[in-house]
Design a protein around this motif. Structure first.
Motif, short mmCIF file in Angstrom:
data_model
loop_
_atom_site.label_atom_id
_atom_site.label_comp_id
_atom_site.label_asym_id
_atom_site.label_seq_id
_atom_site.Cartn_x
_atom_site.Cartn_y
_atom_site.Cartn_z
N CYS A 1 0.79 -1.31 0.02
CA CYS A 1 -0.06 0.15 0.03
C CYS A 1 0.97 1.36 0.02
CB CYS A 1 -1.20 -0.03 1.12
SG CYS A 1 -2.36 -1.24 1.13
N ARG A 2 1.90 1.24 0.82
CA ARG A 2 2.73 2.41 0.84
C ARG A 2 3.55 2.52 -0.61
NH1 ARG A 2 7.20 2.05 3.61
NH2 ARG A 2 6.98 0.01 4.25
N LYS A 3 3.92 1.81 -1.09
CA LYS A 3 4.59 1.55 -2.60
C LYS A 3 3.60 2.11 -3.49
CE LYS A 3 8.46 -1.04 -2.21
NZ LYS A 3 9.73 -0.40 -2.66
N GLN A 4 2.43 1.74 -3.38
CA GLN A 4 1.25 2.18 -4.42
C GLN A 4 0.70 3.64 -4.31
OE1 GLN A 4 -2.67 0.56 -4.11
NE2 GLN A 4 -3.14 1.10 -6.04
N ARG B 1 -7.23 0.56 -15.09
CA ARG B 1 -6.47 -0.63 -15.48
C ARG B 1 -6.19 -1.44 -13.84
NH1 ARG B 1 -8.18 -0.07 -19.26
NH2 ARG B 1 -7.34 0.76 -21.10
N TRP B 2 -6.04 -2.49 -13.96
CA TRP B 2 -6.04 -3.33 -12.91
C TRP B 2 -4.66 -3.99 -12.88
CZ3 TRP B 2 -9.69 -2.94 -9.21
CH2 TRP B 2 -10.90 -2.62 -9.68
N TYR B 3 -4.07 -4.06 -11.64
CA TYR B 3 -2.96 -4.75 -11.44
C TYR B 3 -3.13 -5.79 -10.30
CZ TYR B 3 1.85 -5.45 -9.51
OH TYR B 3 3.06 -6.20 -8.92
N GLN B 4 -2.93 -6.94 -10.62
CA GLN B 4 -2.75 -8.09 -9.71
C GLN B 4 -1.84 -8.00 -8.75
OE1 GLN B 4 -5.88 -10.29 -10.36
NE2 GLN B 4 -5.31 -10.85 -8.26
N SER B 5 -1.98 -7.48 -7.69
CA SER B 5 -0.76 -7.37 -6.69
C SER B 5 -0.76 -8.50 -5.72
CB SER B 5 -1.11 -6.14 -5.85
OG SER B 5 -2.36 -6.14 -5.09
N SER B 6 -1.52 -9.21 -5.51
CA SER B 6 -1.36 -10.63 -4.82
C SER B 6 -2.35 -11.60 -5.44
CB SER B 6 -1.46 -10.32 -3.35
OG SER B 6 -2.71 -10.26 -3.22
N CYS C 1 -4.57 6.25 -7.97
CA CYS C 1 -4.84 4.79 -7.35
C CYS C 1 -6.29 4.96 -6.76
CB CYS C 1 -3.80 4.50 -6.13
SG CYS C 1 -2.13 4.41 -6.87
N LEU C 2 -7.34 4.15 -6.90
CA LEU C 2 -8.64 4.26 -6.52
C LEU C 2 -9.03 3.16 -5.68
CD1 LEU C 2 -9.89 5.80 -9.76
CD2 LEU C 2 -9.43 7.08 -7.88
N PHE C 3 -8.90 1.88 -6.34
CA PHE C 3 -9.59 0.67 -5.65
C PHE C 3 -8.62 -0.38 -5.28
CE2 PHE C 3 -12.20 2.36 -9.24
CZ PHE C 3 -13.07 3.07 -8.58
N TRP C 4 -8.94 -0.80 -4.30
CA TRP C 4 -8.32 -2.24 -3.63
C TRP C 4 -9.46 -3.25 -3.78
CZ3 TRP C 4 -9.04 -5.76 0.49
CH2 TRP C 4 -7.73 -6.61 0.56
N ASP C 5 -9.40 -4.35 -4.59
CA ASP C 5 -10.46 -5.21 -5.03
C ASP C 5 -10.01 -6.49 -4.66
OD1 ASP C 5 -13.03 -5.57 -6.05
OD2 ASP C 5 -12.16 -6.14 -7.80
N PRO C 6 -10.80 -7.29 -3.89
CA PRO C 6 -10.78 -8.80 -3.42
C PRO C 6 -11.76 -9.45 -4.40
CG PRO C 6 -11.31 -7.70 -1.56
CD PRO C 6 -11.42 -6.43 -2.59
N PRO C 7 -11.79 -9.87 -5.33
CA PRO C 7 -12.89 -10.50 -6.09
C PRO C 7 -13.51 -11.57 -5.41
CG PRO C 7 -11.03 -10.22 -7.47
CD PRO C 7 -10.51 -10.07 -5.95
N HIS C 8 -12.86 -12.18 -4.35
CA HIS C 8 -13.66 -13.23 -3.58
C HIS C 8 -14.60 -12.50 -2.61
CE1 HIS C 8 -10.17 -12.27 -1.47
NE2 HIS C 8 -10.77 -12.49 -0.19
N ARG C 9 -14.65 -11.26 -2.19
CA ARG C 9 -15.48 -10.64 -1.35
C ARG C 9 -16.44 -9.85 -2.22
NH1 ARG C 9 -11.38 -8.59 2.79
NH2 ARG C 9 -12.12 -6.21 2.32
N ASP C 10 -17.64 -9.46 -1.53
CA ASP C 10 -18.67 -8.57 -2.07
C ASP C 10 -18.30 -7.10 -1.70
OD1 ASP C 10 -19.28 -8.39 0.88
OD2 ASP C 10 -21.37 -8.81 0.38
N THR C 11 -17.06 -6.69 -1.28
CA THR C 11 -16.95 -5.33 -1.32
C THR C 11 -15.57 -4.95 -1.97
OG1 THR C 11 -15.59 -5.68 0.84
CG2 THR C 11 -17.87 -5.27 1.17
#
Length: 124
Positions: free
Chosen positions: A30-33, A57-62, A76-86
């Motif tokens: 998060c600090r680097k992003q 644009r999406w970057y798969q960070s993990s 930088c706008l979104f942190w998105d875990p596709p396995h969750r509903d948020t």
């Protein structure tokens, strides 16, 4: 209802629910992003409407998380875990007022050595 955008306005969003109290993440990714720590709030996908999605644009960070940014201005706008509903949205991208306050600092063992956390909030 809360609105926001990237720096150039190519991506705008609306959240149709009250915002949850944001957290501040101090992990190395998060600090680097973000250039410092990442302050964000989790928003249910069903409460989020995005205009200009073609500019994300999406970057798969993990393996479990992707990070979304604007292809025009780099915000930088979104942190998105596709396995969750948020989806977590950067607090700095919201138009004010947000009617929120930070409630916790997370991954503080990884924080940068150039700052102190002295606001009295819980640290995890």
């Amino acid at each position: 209802m809360h609105t926001g955008s990237c720096l150039c306005g190519a991506i705008t969003f609306t959240v149709s629910a009250p915002l949850k109290a944001p957290d501040a993440c101090h992990c190395g990714q998060c600090r680097k992003q973000s250039g410092h720590y990442w302050a964000s709030t989790d928003v249910r996908r069903s409460d989020l409407a995005i205009e200009g999605e073609a500019h994300i644009r999406w970057y798969q960070s993990s393996p479990k998380v992707r990070r979304g940014f604007c292809d025009t201005c780099g915000s930088c706008l979104f942190w998105d875990p596709p396995h969750r509903d948020t989806t977590a949205i950067a607090m700095g991208a919201f138009d004010q007022p947000t009617d929120t306050h930070l409630h916790v600092h997370i991954f503080t063992a990884d924080k940068g050595d150039y700052y102190d956390i002295a606001d009295g909030l819980p640290q995890e």
